[in-house]
Design a protein around this motif. Structure first.
Motif, PDB file in Angstrom:
ATOM      1  N   GLU A 163      -3.323   4.775  -7.297  1.00 17.46           N
ATOM      2  CA  GLU A 163      -3.784   4.546  -5.936  1.00 17.46           C
ATOM      3  C   GLU A 163      -3.732   5.890  -5.238  1.00 17.46           C
TER       4      GLU A 163
ATOM      5  N   ASP B 179     -12.792   0.905  -4.613  1.00 20.92           N
ATOM      6  CA  ASP B 179     -12.319   0.670  -3.252  1.00 20.92           C
ATOM      7  C   ASP B 179     -12.130  -0.833  -3.115  1.00 20.92           C
ATOM      8  N   GLN B 180     -10.888  -1.232  -2.883  1.00 22.48           N
ATOM      9  CA  GLN B 180     -10.495  -2.633  -2.895  1.00 22.48           C
ATOM     10  C   GLN B 180     -10.050  -3.049  -1.509  1.00 22.48           C
TER      11      GLN B 180
ATOM     12  N   ARG C   8       0.842  -1.207   0.000  1.00 23.84           N
ATOM     13  CA  ARG C   8       0.000   0.000   0.000  1.00 23.84           C
ATOM     14  C   ARG C   8       0.868   1.245   0.000  1.00 23.84           C
ATOM     15  N   LEU C   9       0.239   2.392  -0.089  1.00 20.98           N
ATOM     16  CA  LEU C   9       0.975   3.656  -0.084  1.00 20.98           C
ATOM     17  C   LEU C   9       1.798   3.807   1.191  1.00 20.98           C
TER      18      LEU C   9
ATOM     19  N   ASP D 133      -8.438  -3.799   5.306  1.00 17.72           N
ATOM     20  CA  ASP D 133      -7.357  -3.227   4.500  1.00 17.72           C
ATOM     21  C   ASP D 133      -7.938  -2.615   3.224  1.00 17.72           C
ATOM     22  N   TRP D 134      -8.579  -1.441   3.359  1.00 18.03           N
ATOM     23  CA  TRP D 134      -9.162  -0.733   2.225  1.00 18.03           C
ATOM     24  C   TRP D 134      -8.093   0.054   1.498  1.00 18.03           C
ATOM     25  N   ARG D 135      -8.134  -0.009   0.166  1.00 11.60           N
ATOM     26  CA  ARG D 135      -7.278   0.837  -0.667  1.00 11.60           C
ATOM     27  C   ARG D 135      -8.135   1.406  -1.785  1.00 11.60           C
ATOM     28  N   ARG D 136      -7.866   2.643  -2.167  1.00  4.07           N
ATOM     29  CA  ARG D 136      -8.665   3.314  -3.197  1.00  4.07           C
ATOM     30  C   ARG D 136      -7.843   3.484  -4.469  1.00  4.07           C
TER      31      ARG D 136
ATOM     32  N   TYR E 100      -0.398   9.627  -3.282  1.00  4.58           N
ATOM     33  CA  TYR E 100      -0.841   8.890  -4.461  1.00  4.58           C
ATOM     34  C   TYR E 100       0.356   8.181  -5.073  1.00  4.58           C
TER      35      TYR E 100
ATOM     36  N   ASP F  64      -7.719   8.634   3.363  1.00  8.19           N
ATOM     37  CA  ASP F  64      -7.692   8.780   4.816  1.00  8.19           C
ATOM     38  C   ASP F  64      -7.020  10.073   5.276  1.00  8.19           C
TER      39      ASP F  64
ATOM     40  N   ARG G 146      -4.836   8.343  -1.614  1.00  7.38           N
ATOM     41  CA  ARG G 146      -5.203   8.379  -0.192  1.00  7.38           C
ATOM     42  C   ARG G 146      -6.611   8.924  -0.020  1.00  7.38           C
TER      43      ARG G 146
END
Length: 158
Positions: free
Chosen positions: A129, A152-153, A3-4, A95-98, A10, A133, A131
């Motif tokens: 990807e 949203d994965q 993830r980031l 574990d959400w990622r956009r 981004y 949050d 942010r």
């Protein structure tokens, strides 16, 4: 890919052929909504349950790994932005990622994380990807619509 990182707002993930989606955009029924019911603004959307089969296949073929928790096509009309906000509604225990895939845009449309001093034009033809949050916004200073596919994965592996 992980993830980031904490210092990233981004990242560019990979190039994407958006032509399959562009060819179905004019057949989609966008619905006007208020983003989150607060001061974040309004936009037009098509939710995943209304996606035609080619668009569902496109999302499934992205190879993000994990599970798609939410997918939405989001259209902002000319000069219509999204006010600064943080998406706090996503469950913290997951574990959400956009991911964003810009379909129609213009260099005068930027996504900003004002508290981080970061600003970027998300260019069509790329998977990003981003942010959700941290405080972010869309500044739209163009005379055209902005259309993005937002995904949203959960437990993404890219």
């Amino acid at each position: 890919m992980p993830r980031l990182a904490d210092d990233q707002c981004y990242r560019v993930v990979k190039p994407i052929d958006v032509q399959p989606i562009l060819s179905v955009l004019d057949r989609l029924q966008f619905v006007h909504v208020n983003n989150g019911g607060g001061n974040t603004g309004t936009c037009d959307v098509v939710l995943a349950d209304k996606f035609p089969p080619p668009l569902k296949d496109f999302v499934a073929g992205l190879g993000l790994g994990g599970t798609t928790a939410r997918a939405v096509l989001r259209r902002l009309d000319a000069r219509q932005g999204i006010s600064p906000h943080t998406d706090t509604w996503m469950p913290a225990e997951m574990d959400w990622r956009r991911f964003q895939i810009p379909l129609v845009s213009h260099p005068d449309i930027v996504m900003r994380w004002p508290n981080d001093g970061v600003e970027v034009h998300l260019e069509p033809g790329w998977l990003y990807e981003v942010r959700f949050d941290r405080t972010h916004e869309v500044v739209h200073n163009a005379d055209c619509a902005r259309i993005h596919l937002q995904i949203d994965q959960v437990d993404a592996t890219v």
